[in-house]
Design a protein around this motif. Structure first.
Motif, PDB file in Angstrom:
ATOM      1  N   ILE A  81     -16.108  12.538   1.172  1.00 39.23           N
ATOM      2  CA  ILE A  81     -15.226  13.443   0.429  1.00 39.23           C
ATOM      3  C   ILE A  81     -15.762  13.673  -0.978  1.00 39.23           C
ATOM      4  CG2 ILE A  81     -12.907  13.737  -0.539  1.00 39.23           C
ATOM      5  CD1 ILE A  81     -11.879  12.038   1.839  1.00 39.23           C
ATOM      6  N   ALA A  82     -16.192  12.584  -1.638  1.00 39.72           N
ATOM      7  CA  ALA A  82     -16.737  12.702  -2.991  1.00 39.72           C
ATOM      8  C   ALA A  82     -17.967  13.605  -2.986  1.00 39.72           C
ATOM      9  CB  ALA A  82     -17.083  11.321  -3.535  1.00 39.72           C
ATOM     10  N   TYR A  83     -18.835  13.416  -2.019  1.00 42.46           N
ATOM     11  CA  TYR A  83     -20.034  14.256  -1.926  1.00 42.46           C
ATOM     12  C   TYR A  83     -19.674  15.726  -1.772  1.00 42.46           C
ATOM     13  CZ  TYR A  83     -23.400  16.980   0.722  1.00 42.46           C
ATOM     14  OH  TYR A  83     -24.184  18.011   1.186  1.00 42.46           O
ATOM     15  N   LEU A  93     -15.378  19.452 -11.520  1.00 45.51           N
ATOM     16  CA  LEU A  93     -14.372  18.432 -11.223  1.00 45.51           C
ATOM     17  C   LEU A  93     -14.897  17.060 -11.611  1.00 45.51           C
ATOM     18  CD1 LEU A  93     -12.895  19.234  -7.673  1.00 45.51           C
ATOM     19  CD2 LEU A  93     -11.796  19.563  -9.875  1.00 45.51           C
ATOM     20  N   GLU A  94     -14.035  16.260 -12.189  1.00 48.53           N
ATOM     21  CA  GLU A  94     -14.344  14.854 -12.429  1.00 48.53           C
ATOM     22  C   GLU A  94     -13.773  14.058 -11.260  1.00 48.53           C
ATOM     23  OE1 GLU A  94     -16.127  13.351 -14.762  1.00 48.53           O
ATOM     24  OE2 GLU A  94     -16.643  15.306 -15.643  1.00 48.53           O
ATOM     25  N   VAL A  95     -14.650  13.416 -10.515  1.00 47.10           N
ATOM     26  CA  VAL A  95     -14.247  12.674  -9.319  1.00 47.10           C
ATOM     27  C   VAL A  95     -14.513  11.192  -9.535  1.00 47.10           C
ATOM     28  CG1 VAL A  95     -14.624  12.347  -6.840  1.00 47.10           C
ATOM     29  CG2 VAL A  95     -14.716  14.657  -7.827  1.00 47.10           C
ATOM     30  N   VAL A  96     -13.500  10.383  -9.288  1.00 50.91           N
ATOM     31  CA  VAL A  96     -13.609   8.926  -9.395  1.00 50.91           C
ATOM     32  C   VAL A  96     -13.281   8.311  -8.040  1.00 50.91           C
ATOM     33  CG1 VAL A  96     -12.617   6.841 -10.424  1.00 50.91           C
ATOM     34  CG2 VAL A  96     -13.075   8.842 -11.850  1.00 50.91           C
ATOM     35  N   GLY A 236     -22.622  13.185  -9.966  1.00 52.16           N
ATOM     36  CA  GLY A 236     -21.690  12.913 -11.058  1.00 52.16           C
ATOM     37  C   GLY A 236     -20.443  12.140 -10.688  1.00 52.16           C
ATOM     38  N   THR A 237     -20.313  11.704  -9.434  1.00 54.21           N
ATOM     39  CA  THR A 237     -19.160  10.899  -9.049  1.00 54.21           C
ATOM     40  C   THR A 237     -19.218   9.532  -9.729  1.00 54.21           C
ATOM     41  OG1 THR A 237     -19.018  11.979  -6.890  1.00 54.21           O
ATOM     42  CG2 THR A 237     -17.942   9.846  -7.104  1.00 54.21           C
ATOM     43  N   THR A 238     -18.089   9.067 -10.223  1.00 51.56           N
ATOM     44  CA  THR A 238     -17.990   7.737 -10.825  1.00 51.56           C
ATOM     45  C   THR A 238     -17.357   6.775  -9.821  1.00 51.56           C
ATOM     46  OG1 THR A 238     -17.725   8.663 -13.043  1.00 51.56           O
ATOM     47  CG2 THR A 238     -17.017   6.381 -12.721  1.00 51.56           C
ATOM     48  N   TYR A 239     -18.047   5.663  -9.531  1.00 51.32           N
ATOM     49  CA  TYR A 239     -17.505   4.616  -8.662  1.00 51.32           C
ATOM     50  C   TYR A 239     -16.989   3.473  -9.527  1.00 51.32           C
ATOM     51  CZ  TYR A 239     -19.104   6.564  -4.215  1.00 51.32           C
ATOM     52  OH  TYR A 239     -19.265   7.354  -3.095  1.00 51.32           O
ATOM     53  N   VAL A 240     -15.782   3.028  -9.251  1.00 52.06           N
ATOM     54  CA  VAL A 240     -15.150   1.958 -10.007  1.00 52.06           C
ATOM     55  C   VAL A 240     -14.855   0.797  -9.062  1.00 52.06           C
ATOM     56  CG1 VAL A 240     -13.099   1.275 -11.306  1.00 52.06           C
ATOM     57  CG2 VAL A 240     -14.105   3.530 -11.676  1.00 52.06           C
ATOM     58  N   LYS A 241     -15.303  -0.391  -9.435  1.00 48.43           N
ATOM     59  CA  LYS A 241     -15.010  -1.591  -8.646  1.00 48.43           C
ATOM     60  C   LYS A 241     -13.653  -2.123  -9.080  1.00 48.43           C
ATOM     61  CE  LYS A 241     -16.912  -6.068  -7.198  1.00 48.43           C
ATOM     62  NZ  LYS A 241     -15.706  -6.872  -7.409  1.00 48.43           N
ATOM     63  N   ALA A 242     -12.641  -1.860  -8.284  1.00 51.30           N
ATOM     64  CA  ALA A 242     -11.280  -2.269  -8.628  1.00 51.30           C
ATOM     65  C   ALA A 242     -10.402  -2.099  -7.394  1.00 51.30           C
ATOM     66  CB  ALA A 242     -10.733  -1.434  -9.782  1.00 51.30           C
ATOM     67  N   GLU A 243      -9.206  -2.649  -7.463  1.00 50.58           N
ATOM     68  CA  GLU A 243      -8.246  -2.564  -6.353  1.00 50.58           C
ATOM     69  C   GLU A 243      -7.020  -1.778  -6.797  1.00 50.58           C
ATOM     70  OE1 GLU A 243      -5.623  -5.445  -3.362  1.00 50.58           O
ATOM     71  OE2 GLU A 243      -6.856  -6.320  -4.971  1.00 50.58           O
ATOM     72  N   ALA A 244      -6.630  -0.805  -5.996  1.00 50.52           N
ATOM     73  CA  ALA A 244      -5.418  -0.039  -6.298  1.00 50.52           C
ATOM     74  C   ALA A 244      -4.203  -0.938  -6.106  1.00 50.52           C
ATOM     75  CB  ALA A 244      -5.325   1.176  -5.382  1.00 50.52           C
ATOM     76  N   VAL A 245      -3.351  -1.019  -7.147  1.00 45.91           N
ATOM     77  CA  VAL A 245      -2.193  -1.912  -7.067  1.00 45.91           C
ATOM     78  C   VAL A 245      -0.859  -1.187  -7.248  1.00 45.91           C
ATOM     79  CG1 VAL A 245      -3.480  -3.971  -7.763  1.00 45.91           C
ATOM     80  CG2 VAL A 245      -2.438  -2.500  -9.525  1.00 45.91           C
ATOM     81  N   ALA A 246      -0.883   0.025  -7.786  1.00 44.47           N
ATOM     82  CA  ALA A 246       0.387   0.745  -7.984  1.00 44.47           C
ATOM     83  C   ALA A 246       0.115   2.200  -8.337  1.00 44.47           C
ATOM     84  CB  ALA A 246       1.224   0.091  -9.092  1.00 44.47           C
ATOM     85  N   PHE A 247       1.115   3.035  -8.070  1.00 40.91           N
ATOM     86  CA  PHE A 247       1.139   4.409  -8.561  1.00 40.91           C
ATOM     87  C   PHE A 247       2.225   4.520  -9.622  1.00 40.91           C
ATOM     88  CE2 PHE A 247      -0.910   5.515  -4.474  1.00 40.91           C
ATOM     89  CZ  PHE A 247      -1.885   6.404  -4.913  1.00 40.91           C
ATOM     90  N   GLU A 248       2.010   5.389 -10.587  1.00 43.92           N
ATOM     91  CA  GLU A 248       3.057   5.796 -11.507  1.00 43.92           C
ATOM     92  C   GLU A 248       3.418   7.236 -11.199  1.00 43.92           C
ATOM     93  OE1 GLU A 248       1.823   5.110 -15.520  1.00 43.92           O
ATOM     94  OE2 GLU A 248       2.254   2.955 -15.406  1.00 43.92           O
ATOM     95  N   PHE A 249       4.691   7.573 -11.389  1.00 35.72           N
ATOM     96  CA  PHE A 249       5.205   8.879 -10.983  1.00 35.72           C
ATOM     97  C   PHE A 249       5.629   9.672 -12.207  1.00 35.72           C
ATOM     98  CE2 PHE A 249       5.736   5.745  -7.732  1.00 35.72           C
ATOM     99  CZ  PHE A 249       5.434   6.379  -6.539  1.00 35.72           C
ATOM    100  N   ARG A 250       5.690  10.982 -12.043  1.00 35.74           N
ATOM    101  CA  ARG A 250       6.136  11.859 -13.113  1.00 35.74           C
ATOM    102  C   ARG A 250       7.210  12.787 -12.583  1.00 35.74           C
ATOM    103  NH1 ARG A 250       3.923  16.788 -15.667  1.00 35.74           N
ATOM    104  NH2 ARG A 250       2.231  16.766 -14.152  1.00 35.74           N
ATOM    105  N   ASN A 251       8.350  12.769 -13.241  1.00 34.27           N
ATOM    106  CA  ASN A 251       9.429  13.672 -12.849  1.00 34.27           C
ATOM    107  C   ASN A 251       9.117  15.070 -13.347  1.00 34.27           C
ATOM    108  OD1 ASN A 251      12.222  15.066 -13.481  1.00 34.27           O
ATOM    109  ND2 ASN A 251      12.545  13.556 -11.862  1.00 34.27           N
ATOM    110  N   MET A 252       9.182  16.045 -12.428  1.00 33.25           N
ATOM    111  CA  MET A 252       8.877  17.428 -12.774  1.00 33.25           C
ATOM    112  C   MET A 252      10.193  18.194 -12.882  1.00 33.25           C
ATOM    113  SD  MET A 252       5.472  17.953 -10.417  1.00 33.25           S
ATOM    114  CE  MET A 252       5.068  19.541 -11.165  1.00 33.25           C
ATOM    115  N   GLN A 253      10.754  18.188 -14.088  1.00 31.82           N
ATOM    116  CA  GLN A 253      12.067  18.776 -14.327  1.00 31.82           C
ATOM    117  C   GLN A 253      12.103  20.272 -14.035  1.00 31.82           C
ATOM    118  OE1 GLN A 253      14.865  17.263 -15.102  1.00 31.82           O
ATOM    119  NE2 GLN A 253      14.044  15.185 -15.367  1.00 31.82           N
TER     120      GLN A 253
END
Length: 485
Positions: A81-83, A93-96, A236-253
């Motif tokens: 997908i990144a490719y 696009l900035e892809v991480v 130009g894809t950036t790979y990050v060594k980390a584990e996804a632990v949570a999402f934050e949400f945004r209310n779209m009023q």
């Protein structure tokens, strides 16, 4: 305008653009950093070089706290997908990519058998695998990187052969007709023809066989993953060594969403990841893609999929399954022209190398499912289940010797064992590419291209994968593939 209407179905190109603008420019909590002056950047780089020459540690790259697209999972699907995104948009696009284990020691990709087959019964599976073969034929054009050797996935041509009993012969004939219509080169063999072709095979209980004549065999999955990842990073894809632990949400009023009260709609806003140092770092994104293989179900729960209301009440049914692959030696076994055998009993068999070595395995019955706590191999499963079936089909295997074995995980879709590809209906900025089971390697190129088309073009342009969307889970309409490999 008093509000923005969001239609939560297949996103269009304009929704994609709105997502990037809202998330990266109009957010009250985000101030874009000023561009670095070219002279300052040059001095910083020269300073790092001097520090390195004097034995100092090189400056740690800045963590990518903002991006347009974040991909959770850096295996063959996520890297594909990144490719595709970067080769289409380049610097647009900035892809991480977030990957918790860049060694891929337990990744489904590298522990698979790397099979390539087009003999499926669902048209989309046939089309994706056909494109996968075409992509691999031209892999040097697609994935070569300057100053690196051209990618070589070590394709071994060896057609798949499916055996059918009396009860499943009609299904094999129907599948053959579909495959021919879609351009797959296959042939049907009677028991007599099969015996002439494979004199080592017991055909007493075989009513019909289907044999692939072109673009089938196996590759080295590690080489394919490496090629996708290297090309994505070069673009130009950036790979990050980390584990996804949570999402934050945004209310779209200001969002007016069909079927939801005004001001109640929330979009995904930031991904929180845990680094090796134990730090929790936020990544603000415009679009998120879950391509975490067997971990996709748990990542989806972070986005309230399976725990919310409406479309969010339906979980992502992708779980971890462990499968054994046994390697054995038998000098009297089938020769170099032996096909990749898919037996009517469920076992698969193919040679491994050129010196009388083979690999084989079978999916266990539900009551036999092994623990996924580790990747230990149960050799008694071979003795009690696999070996008797092998001996029934090939009598010479009575004298085989098991040399080694390995276990691997797969992202198993418990709903219908097919991939889930496309947007999630509850969010305008979340896509899914998971649940491929044993097909991720051969379908990675087509799946990555499909997600790119959804995001950039607003819909599928080459292969229509609408039926692979999440909506089928909500409607309880399984898409059943009879030739599961």
């Amino acid at each position: 305008m008093s509000g923005t209407v969001l239609k939560l179905c297949r996103p269009s190109k304009c929704i994609f653009n709105c997502t990037i603008i809202r998330s990266l420019s109009d957010s009250k909590n985000y101030t874009p950093p000023p561009p670095e002056h070219p002279v300052k950047r040059t001095l910083r780089i020269l300073g790092n070089d001097v520090k390195t020459s004097l034995g100092f540690k090189k400056e740690t790259p800045l963590f990518p706290h903002h991006c347009d697209v974040v991909i959770i999972g850096g295996g063959v699907i996520g890297s594909s997908i990144a490719y595709w995104l970067k080769q289409r948009t380049r610097d647009g696009l900035e892809v991480v990519v977030v990957e918790r284990d860049p060694s891929y020691a337990q990744a489904s990709t590298v522990l698979s058998c790397g099979g390539l087959c087009q003999q499926f019964t669902v048209p989309e599976n046939v089309q994706m695998s056909l494109y996968g073969a075409e992509f691999l034929r031209n892999i040097k054009t697609h994935l070569s990187v300057p100053n690196h050797e051209a990618p070589d996935v070590r394709f071994t041509p060896c057609g798949y052969m499916f055996l059918a009993s009396e009860s499943s012969a009609e299904h094999l004939q129907e599948a053959y007709k579909l495959q021919k219509q879609l351009g797959v080169k296959t042939e049907l063999l009677s028991p007599q023809q099969l015996k002439e072709r494979c004199p080592w095979m017991n055909v007493d209980d075989v009513a019909l066989a289907s044999h692939g004549l072109e673009n089938e065999g196996w590759i080295d999955p590690w080489s394919l993953l490496g090629a996708f990842k290297r090309k994505a990073r070069s673009l130009g894809t950036t790979y990050v060594k980390a584990e996804a632990v949570a999402f934050e949400f945004r209310n779209m009023q200001d969002a007016l969403v069909e079927g939801m009260p005004t001001g109640s709609y929330e979009s995904l806003d930031r991904l929180l990841v845990k680094t090796d140092e134990g730090d929790i770092q936020p990544i603000k994104f415009g679009i998120a893609i879950i391509a975490a293989g067997a971990s996709s179900g748990s990542v989806a729960r972070l986005a309230r999929i399976g725990t919310g209301r409406g479309a969010l009440s339906v979980p992502l049914p992708v779980v971890l399954k462990k499968r054994y692959v046994y390697c054995f030696h038998c000098p009297e076994g089938p020769g170099l022209r032996a096909p990749c055998l898919m037996d009517s009993s469920g076992i698969y068999l193919r040679r491994e190398g050129l010196a009388g070595n083979y690999i084989a395995g079978i999916s266990p019955l539900p009551e036999e499912e092994p623990s996924v706590d580790n990747l230990e191999v149960d050799y008694s499963f071979f003795d009690n289940t696999v070996w008797p079936l092998l001996c029934h089909r090939v009598s010479q295997f009575e004298h085989l010797m098991v040399k080694s074995a390995w276990a691997g995980y797969c992202d198993f879709n418990e709903f219908d064992e097919n991939a889930i590809i496309g947007p999630h209906p509850a969010y305008h900025n979340l896509y899914l590419a998971t649940g491929f089971g044993g097909h991720s390697v051969q379908q990675s190129a087509a799946a990555g291209r499909a997600i790119m088309e959804m995001i950039i073009d607003g819909g599928f342009q080459t292969i229509d994968l609408t039926r692979f969307g999440f909506e089928r889970l909500i409607k309880q309409e399984p898409l059943l593939e009879k030739n599961i490999i």
